[in-house]
Design a protein around this motif. Structure first.
Motif, PDB file in Angstrom:
ATOM      1  N   ARG A  76       5.568  25.706  20.842  1.00 21.63           N
ATOM      2  CA  ARG A  76       4.792  25.045  20.559  1.00 21.63           C
ATOM      3  C   ARG A  76       3.364  24.895  19.594  1.00 21.63           C
ATOM      4  NH1 ARG A  76       2.703  22.768  26.636  1.00 21.63           N
ATOM      5  NH2 ARG A  76       5.496  22.555  27.275  1.00 21.63           N
ATOM      6  N   ALA A  77       3.286  25.876  19.164  1.00 23.12           N
ATOM      7  CA  ALA A  77       2.141  26.163  18.322  1.00 23.12           C
ATOM      8  C   ALA A  77       2.617  25.734  16.849  1.00 23.12           C
ATOM      9  CB  ALA A  77       1.421  27.713  18.338  1.00 23.12           C
ATOM     10  N   ALA A  78       3.973  25.682  16.725  1.00 23.64           N
ATOM     11  CA  ALA A  78       4.731  25.602  15.117  1.00 23.64           C
ATOM     12  C   ALA A  78       4.749  24.120  14.993  1.00 23.64           C
ATOM     13  CB  ALA A  78       5.992  26.388  15.303  1.00 23.64           C
ATOM     14  N   LYS A  79       4.960  23.294  16.973  1.00 29.81           N
ATOM     15  CA  LYS A  79       4.855  22.528  16.355  1.00 29.81           C
ATOM     16  C   LYS A  79       4.045  21.628  16.065  1.00 29.81           C
ATOM     17  CE  LYS A  79       7.506  18.851  19.378  1.00 29.81           C
ATOM     18  NZ  LYS A  79       5.982  17.672  19.631  1.00 29.81           N
ATOM     19  N   GLU A  80       2.988  21.726  16.970  1.00 30.75           N
ATOM     20  CA  GLU A  80       1.067  21.266  16.807  1.00 30.75           C
ATOM     21  C   GLU A  80       1.352  20.918  15.378  1.00 30.75           C
ATOM     22  OE1 GLU A  80      -2.870  22.727  18.357  1.00 30.75           O
ATOM     23  OE2 GLU A  80      -0.631  22.981  19.998  1.00 30.75           O
ATOM     24  N   LEU A  81       1.214  22.639  14.341  1.00 33.55           N
ATOM     25  CA  LEU A  81       0.786  22.870  13.087  1.00 33.55           C
ATOM     26  C   LEU A  81       1.913  21.963  12.358  1.00 33.55           C
ATOM     27  CD1 LEU A  81      -0.845  24.494  10.679  1.00 33.55           C
ATOM     28  CD2 LEU A  81       1.436  26.741  11.682  1.00 33.55           C
ATOM     29  N   VAL A  82       3.102  21.740  12.470  1.00 38.08           N
ATOM     30  CA  VAL A  82       3.710  20.991  11.825  1.00 38.08           C
ATOM     31  C   VAL A  82       3.296  19.494  12.065  1.00 38.08           C
ATOM     32  CG1 VAL A  82       6.141  19.801  11.306  1.00 38.08           C
ATOM     33  CG2 VAL A  82       6.150  22.281  11.854  1.00 38.08           C
ATOM     34  N   GLU A  83       2.953  19.637  13.059  1.00 35.27           N
ATOM     35  CA  GLU A  83       2.342  17.631  12.714  1.00 35.27           C
ATOM     36  C   GLU A  83       1.375  17.146  12.731  1.00 35.27           C
ATOM     37  OE1 GLU A  83       5.108  16.520  16.888  1.00 35.27           O
ATOM     38  OE2 GLU A  83       3.206  17.361  17.721  1.00 35.27           O
ATOM     39  N   ALA A  84       0.440  18.923  12.869  1.00 37.61           N
ATOM     40  CA  ALA A  84      -1.429  18.288  12.112  1.00 37.61           C
ATOM     41  C   ALA A  84      -1.765  18.124  10.966  1.00 37.61           C
ATOM     42  CB  ALA A  84      -2.107  19.640  12.627  1.00 37.61           C
ATOM     43  N   THR A  85       0.030  18.981  10.305  1.00 38.07           N
ATOM     44  CA  THR A  85      -0.453  19.153   8.815  1.00 38.07           C
ATOM     45  C   THR A  85       0.521  18.008   7.956  1.00 38.07           C
ATOM     46  OG1 THR A  85       1.771  20.601   8.242  1.00 38.07           O
ATOM     47  CG2 THR A  85      -0.568  21.451   8.877  1.00 38.07           C
ATOM     48  N   THR A  98      -3.935  18.425  -0.746  1.00 37.31           N
ATOM     49  CA  THR A  98      -5.339  18.561  -0.288  1.00 37.31           C
ATOM     50  C   THR A  98      -5.517  18.197   0.676  1.00 37.31           C
ATOM     51  OG1 THR A  98      -5.652  17.881  -2.484  1.00 37.31           O
ATOM     52  CG2 THR A  98      -7.402  18.271  -1.354  1.00 37.31           C
ATOM     53  N   THR A  99      -5.239  17.082   1.447  1.00 39.83           N
ATOM     54  CA  THR A  99      -5.288  16.701   3.107  1.00 39.83           C
ATOM     55  C   THR A  99      -4.431  17.552   3.828  1.00 39.83           C
ATOM     56  OG1 THR A  99      -5.845  14.401   2.319  1.00 39.83           O
ATOM     57  CG2 THR A  99      -5.316  14.910   4.578  1.00 39.83           C
ATOM     58  N   GLY A 100      -3.003  18.389   3.351  1.00 39.94           N
ATOM     59  CA  GLY A 100      -1.934  19.029   4.873  1.00 39.94           C
ATOM     60  C   GLY A 100      -2.772  20.363   4.390  1.00 39.94           C
ATOM     61  N   LEU A 101      -3.863  20.696   3.289  1.00 40.64           N
ATOM     62  CA  LEU A 101      -3.983  22.317   3.234  1.00 40.64           C
ATOM     63  C   LEU A 101      -5.295  22.666   3.733  1.00 40.64           C
ATOM     64  CD1 LEU A 101      -3.621  23.260  -0.707  1.00 40.64           C
ATOM     65  CD2 LEU A 101      -2.953  24.786   0.937  1.00 40.64           C
ATOM     66  N   GLU A 102      -6.302  21.734   3.940  1.00 42.44           N
ATOM     67  CA  GLU A 102      -7.269  21.154   4.353  1.00 42.44           C
ATOM     68  C   GLU A 102      -6.387  20.756   5.729  1.00 42.44           C
ATOM     69  OE1 GLU A 102      -9.881  18.305   2.086  1.00 42.44           O
ATOM     70  OE2 GLU A 102      -8.870  17.528   4.009  1.00 42.44           O
ATOM     71  N   ARG A 103      -5.846  20.429   6.677  1.00 46.08           N
ATOM     72  CA  ARG A 103      -5.136  20.221   8.127  1.00 46.08           C
ATOM     73  C   ARG A 103      -4.337  22.162   9.252  1.00 46.08           C
ATOM     74  NH1 ARG A 103      -2.246  14.295   8.811  1.00 46.08           N
ATOM     75  NH2 ARG A 103      -5.174  13.251   7.795  1.00 46.08           N
ATOM     76  N   TYR A 104      -4.126  22.316   7.655  1.00 51.35           N
ATOM     77  CA  TYR A 104      -3.255  23.857   7.992  1.00 51.35           C
ATOM     78  C   TYR A 104      -4.276  24.801   8.157  1.00 51.35           C
ATOM     79  CZ  TYR A 104      -1.015  27.799   7.010  1.00 51.35           C
ATOM     80  OH  TYR A 104      -0.068  29.070   7.785  1.00 51.35           O
ATOM     81  N   GLY A 131      11.794  33.887  13.541  1.00 54.09           N
ATOM     82  CA  GLY A 131      13.525  31.917  13.301  1.00 54.09           C
ATOM     83  C   GLY A 131      12.186  31.292  13.222  1.00 54.09           C
ATOM     84  N   VAL A 132      10.777  30.869  14.309  1.00 53.73           N
ATOM     85  CA  VAL A 132      10.076  29.938  14.250  1.00 53.73           C
ATOM     86  C   VAL A 132       9.215  30.450  13.080  1.00 53.73           C
ATOM     87  CG1 VAL A 132       8.357  28.750  16.049  1.00 53.73           C
ATOM     88  CG2 VAL A 132      10.688  29.688  17.042  1.00 53.73           C
ATOM     89  N   VAL A 133       8.802  30.732  12.775  1.00 50.46           N
ATOM     90  CA  VAL A 133       7.839  31.047  12.146  1.00 50.46           C
ATOM     91  C   VAL A 133       8.600  30.661  10.596  1.00 50.46           C
ATOM     92  CG1 VAL A 133       6.161  33.011  10.528  1.00 50.46           C
ATOM     93  CG2 VAL A 133       6.290  33.368  13.208  1.00 50.46           C
ATOM     94  N   GLU A 134       9.763  31.320  10.439  1.00 39.54           N
ATOM     95  CA  GLU A 134      10.409  30.745   9.194  1.00 39.54           C
ATOM     96  C   GLU A 134      10.413  29.239   9.060  1.00 39.54           C
ATOM     97  OE1 GLU A 134      10.903  33.246   6.764  1.00 39.54           O
ATOM     98  OE2 GLU A 134      12.093  31.816   5.957  1.00 39.54           O
ATOM     99  N   SER A 135      11.214  29.054   9.776  1.00 37.44           N
ATOM    100  CA  SER A 135      11.418  27.158  10.142  1.00 37.44           C
ATOM    101  C   SER A 135      10.472  26.700   9.646  1.00 37.44           C
ATOM    102  CB  SER A 135      12.030  27.465  11.794  1.00 37.44           C
ATOM    103  OG  SER A 135      10.662  26.891  12.267  1.00 37.44           O
ATOM    104  N   VAL A 136       9.112  27.272  10.195  1.00 32.61           N
ATOM    105  CA  VAL A 136       7.328  25.688   9.801  1.00 32.61           C
ATOM    106  C   VAL A 136       7.688  26.381   7.656  1.00 32.61           C
ATOM    107  CG1 VAL A 136       5.137  26.448   9.810  1.00 32.61           C
ATOM    108  CG2 VAL A 136       5.843  26.816  12.419  1.00 32.61           C
ATOM    109  N   ARG A 137       8.221  27.797   8.101  1.00 34.86           N
ATOM    110  CA  ARG A 137       7.544  27.946   6.288  1.00 34.86           C
ATOM    111  C   ARG A 137       8.448  26.970   5.451  1.00 34.86           C
ATOM    112  NH1 ARG A 137       7.933  34.264   7.280  1.00 34.86           N
ATOM    113  NH2 ARG A 137       5.815  34.984   7.478  1.00 34.86           N
TER     114      ARG A 137
END
Lengths: 204, 204
Positions: A76-85, A98-104, A131-137
């Protein structure tokens, strides 16, 4: 281990009738709170049951193991991070970055302890969590690769994977000792990417 | 699972009298070979005993658990990497950086599978293993910080931690798909560091 009074109050509240979905969300919320309070190894399903005010049998109806519950929180945290950025593809590359980094970094600030623990302390580290962390990267790398002209640079994939590592490690150091202004860390990260891609980004 | 004939020969060789030190080294060598062949979870102390041609009881005399043996292998690899990448402090900063990176990538090439597995697959990931990896990262960051003038840049520690993350992630991508020449990855890494530190390094 002292508990804040609001939490004690919650755990002692009269048992309410919840829908399956509400109960699942409650258990995830309680689990998240416990994993943030103490190391993974020191959280048991008994603790989750007790704080949620339900029987252990009920918990196992929702999550087979502690790892199962933890993995769902990481997903869930991964999904939230991917969507938020996510920044619209219609925006110019430099603004997207820049906006993506700000949100990250906003996400890192809001989830500081969980973010640092996940990436540095081996809390619940196992192949599926990694695997989840890697898919976010990979998602971050793919977004960046999609926004630069393919002919512009050779081996951009390796450079971009390195850049994702830069942001991750720098943001951990930043979260642990936040003396650098967020804007400066964003500036640094953009400089790193531009340098390794040898790019002149539009808007620069 | 096929074993190469040389290994079968080794495991069937008549049991030799070894000193404590020699036996310990043999067990580490056998363990390393097994961990490289298959996932951590699929290696047992029985396998180590069988391949080394010794009793399981003897193994436990040297290593209390499989994790114990694994952790010792990680500690040795870390020590080897830190030593292999050391460049004399009398050399100019840019030369130290470049030579250090060359040696780092040589090490990655020579230990490719182990390097990638350790950092990406969660093989035996636990707080102590991650502690060893983290101490190597810190050593690299400290070496770089020691070689730049402190007044030259603000918040250099965060920039340098990010740079260490850049090299780690880029070298994993490079090891997995080695289409980029080593010299180019070194050049990229140096560019990233110079950009984030805002430095003009002597010799540049």
């Amino acid at each position: 281990m002292t508990r804040r009074s609001s939490e004690v109050a919650t755990s002692r509240a009269p048992r309410e009738r919840m829908t399956i979905e509400e109960r699942r969300e409650q258990l995830l919320r309680v689990g998240r709170g416990l994993f943030l309070e103490r190391p993974y190894d020191q959280v048991s399903m008994d603790d989750v049951a007790q704080r949620a005010g339900v029987s252990k049998a009920l918990i196992f109806h929702y999550f087979t193991t502690k790892r199962d519950l933890y993995l769902e929180l990481v997903r869930r945290a991964a999904k939230e991070l991917v969507e938020a950025t996510f920044v619209g593809e219609d925006r110019p590359p430099l603004e997207r970055l820049t906006t993506g980094l700000e949100r990250y970094l906003d996400f890192v600030e809001q989830n500081e302890r969980a973010y640092v623990a996940l990436l540095t302390s081996g809390v619940g580290a196992d192949p599926e969590v990694l695997g989840v962390v890697e898919s976010v990267r990979k998602t971050f790398a793919d977004r960046i690769l999609a926004s630069i002209p393919p002919s512009e640079t050779s081996h951009a994939d390796i450079a971009v994977r390195g850049y994702v590592g830069f942001v991750e490690h720098a943001s951990i150091a930043w979260a642990q000792n936040k003396k650098m202004p967020k804007a400066e860390l964003i500036e640094l990260s953009i400089k790193a990417l531009i340098a390794v891609l040898g790019l002149q980004l539009p808007g620069r």
